[in-house]
Design a protein around this motif. Structure first.
Motif, PDB file in Angstrom:
ATOM      1  N   UNK A 114       0.846  -1.200   0.000  1.00 45.00           N
ATOM      2  CA  UNK A 114       0.000   0.000   0.000  1.00 45.00           C
ATOM      3  C   UNK A 114       0.886   1.257   0.000  1.00 45.00           C
ATOM      4  N   UNK A 115       0.546   2.248  -0.827  1.00 44.38           N
ATOM      5  CA  UNK A 115       1.424   3.415  -0.947  1.00 44.38           C
ATOM      6  C   UNK A 115       1.235   4.383   0.215  1.00 44.38           C
ATOM      7  N   UNK A 116       2.315   5.076   0.523  1.00 45.18           N
ATOM      8  CA  UNK A 116       2.256   6.119   1.548  1.00 45.18           C
ATOM      9  C   UNK A 116       1.987   7.438   0.855  1.00 45.18           C
ATOM     10  N   UNK A 117       1.003   8.172   1.339  1.00 39.88           N
ATOM     11  CA  UNK A 117       0.731   9.476   0.742  1.00 39.88           C
ATOM     12  C   UNK A 117       0.778  10.558   1.819  1.00 39.88           C
TER      13      UNK A 117
END
Lengths: 249, 367
Positions: free
Chosen positions: A87-90
């Protein structure tokens, strides 16, 4: 619900999936197992609609519609959900803001009215509690500074909030210790329902002790090389991929 | 005007007339060709004005044109570092404003200043020891304008400065020179939306032990807008601290410039400096020139700098779209997120809200 026929996919000019065929009915949980590089993640990205994954041959029919022709965001609104391996970090977007924006985007696409801030908050809080996701996590920037377990829990929380028809779990077990794995698996099991299909992608048999599938497919070199019931996972665990893949070849 | 000040102004006029308006042949004006942007008319010799929206109580005020201006005016005016164009503002800005916060005074209400009209203007702001003030600076779109601002912070003084400018069709340049005594603290945010040529140059001298400067800024540039922020921070004494965080978004033929030089003087041990500049380019024709520079003459210092120019992150965009967020909304969300950490440096909620609104409008026009 999902009918994949003779699917060929290239990524960066290289063919990764080479004639994959798979069919899943509502209420079923299917597992895809396979060694590294077999094309497991490619399959998940193709289903979710990631650009750069080109279908060169074959078909993907989802609830009677051609999935390939749908934009990524439309697939989500129509009930396709991919719990991602990474899951990407934003930074700069709080988790709560993200959940509200995503939920209302999907609702709008389906012609439903927006949930107001309080409605979203109530919904998210109730579901978060079940998955042991703290208020503090919801206030933090999306996935930023989250542990591996927290990231995966947030993926499952999203699945519980968005209530997809087809949930694809890509290596949801990777990077989890046994307690975190159990918590995530319980979350997934709670979401099993007669209307929902799930595709669980994993390298190891371990996850399937907790999320028991109806069918297991073994993916190797871009094709399904073996299929069976849940006992197939145990056979793979005992004999290794080499054995099964070798037999098929 | 005191004889000393008259002499400073005469010298400034001679220096400016000798050097003329800078061209891009001058290294520090390489990305901002002032001479060609101004054309034949040049900067002129008109005087622009500074408007104050309500003078907060406790603040002293003097007209720079007043021959009987108090001693603190001539003591400070024209004494700080000057660049090519602030020589001109000192020479040609007849009048202008001087403001002083007396020692130990904390001014609770923010001071709202508007730079107004075309021409040169000059502003002097003195915070005596232990004084504190919050300054909110805006400007109208008249051009060309050349503003020269001097800020003197006494020991332990604290100035919180936010500059919010509108997109300007013409040329506006501004130089802010600061001097900070021991333990003084300057915290500033600059929101800029560019102009035909727009340049803000800051020269900050950390003259006393423990002085601190914290700068942040956002630029959102579309069309053919240009915005240049050039900073020079000089750590003259030990245990001084500076941080810089600049975020820029450029689309169309927008051009974002950041030049940041940090100098740590000999003997300024324990100095700590960080600078980060990042630009997001939304079109093939947008441009960013980011130039961080370090000059270190001391032994025991901590300095870090970084610059990055990029496009929106493909993984993030996919993640948001896979959650049902339409592509245009996902892009907007990521651009806002990119700018966000530079906005959190603004301490006052009301001011941050205004800056965020302006950023929102500029992005809406760009996307």
């Amino acid at each position: 619900m999902l009918d994949i026929k003779n699917l060929h996919v290239t990524v960066g000019g290289k063919e990764i999936l080479k004639g994959l065929t798979l069919s899943i009915q509502p209420g079923q949980v299917h597992a895809i197992m396979g060694p590294n590089g077999s094309g497991k993640s490619t399959l998940s990205f193709v289903l979710a609609g990631r650009s750069g994954y080109d279908v060169t041959e074959g078909s993907i029919i989802y609830n009677g519609e051609d999935l390939k022709a749908m934009a990524t965001e439309d697939r989500a609104a129509k009930g396709v959900f991919l719990a991602m391996q990474y899951p990407v970090e934003i930074p700069g977007v709080t988790t709560m803001t993200f959940l509200k924006t995503a939920l209302n985007s999907q609702r709008r696409k389906r012609g439903e009215s927006d949930l107001d801030a309080i409605g979203v908050l109530k919904l998210v809080r109730a579901k978060a509690k079940e998955l042991n996701v703290s208020e503090e996590m919801l206030k933090r920037a999306l996935n930023v500074g989250f542990s591996g377990g927290e990231k995966k829990r947030l993926e499952i929380l999203q699945m519980s909030i968005f209530e997809p028809k087809l949930a694809i779990l890509d290596e949801t077990d990777s990077g989890l210790d046994i307690d975190a794995l159990r918590l995530v698996a319980e979350g997934v099991n709670a979401l099993r329902s007669p209307e929902r299909a799930m595709l669980v992608i994993t390298h190891y048999q371990r996850l399937l002790d907790y999320i028991v599938p109806d069918r297991i497919h073994v993916l190797a070199k871009g094709r399904i090389v073996a299929e069976g019931g849940k006992e197939l996972a145990l056979e793979l665990e005992a004999k290794g991929y080499e054995h099964i893949v070798g037999q098929a070849a | 005007m005191s004889a000393a000040l008259a002499k400073r102004r005469d010298e400034a006029r001679m220096i400016f007339e000798g050097r003329g308006i800078p061209t891009r042949r001058a290294e520090e004006w390489k990305y901002s060709d002032l001479k060609s942007a101004l054309g034949e008319a040049g900067l002129g010799q008109e005087a622009a004005a500074t408007r104050i929206m309500g003078l907060p109580q406790g603040l002293e005020f003097a007209d720079l044109a007043d021959p009987n201006a108090p001693a603190w005016v001539s003591q400070h005016l024209g004494t700080l570092a000057r660049n090519a164009v602030s020589e001109a503002s000192l020479a040609f800005a007849d009048g202008g404003l001087a403001l002083r916060v007396p020692a130990g005074q904390a001014i609770a209400i923010p001071l709202a200043l508007e730079l107004s009209g075309a021409g040169h203007l000059r502003l002097l702001l003195v915070l005596e020891a232990g004084a504190s003030l919050s300054l909110f600076e805006t400007g109208d779109t008249a051009a060309p304008r050349n503003a020269g601002i001097e800020i003197v912070l006494g020991e332990g003084a604290a100035l919180d400065h936010v500059r919010l400018t509108r997109p300007v069709p013409g040329v506006q340049v501004e130089e802010i020179a600061l001097s900070l005594a021991a333990k003084a603290r300057y915290s500033a945010h600059f929101a800029s939306f560019g102009g035909k040529l727009s340049r803000l140059e800051l020269t900050i001298a950390l003259e006393g032990e423990g002085a601190e400067a914290h700068l942040s800024g956002v630029s959102v540039l579309g069309g053919e807008a240009h915005a240049d922020i050039t900073t020079h921070i000089i750590h003259r004494k030990g245990n001084t601290h500076s941080t810089q965080l600049f975020k820029k978004v450029a689309g169309g033929k927008g051009r974002a410039v950041y030049q940041g030089r940090v100098t740590v003087a000999k003997g300024a041990d324990g100095a700590d400096s960080r600078q980060t500049a990042k630009a997001l380019l939304l079109s093939e024709t947008a441009e960013a020139d980011l130039k961080p520079e370090l000059e270190i003459f001391a032994d025991d210092v901590k300095c870090a700098h970084g610059a990055a120019i990029g496009d929106l992150d493909g993984d993030s965009l996919f993640y948001l779209r896979a959650r049902g967020i339409p592509e245009a909304d996902a892009r907007a969300l990521l651009i806002h997120a990119f700018l966000e950490d530079a906005l959190t440096n603004i301490t006052r909620d009301d001011v941050r809200g205004m800056v965020r609104n302006a950023v929102g409008h500029a992005l809406a026009a760009l996307l």
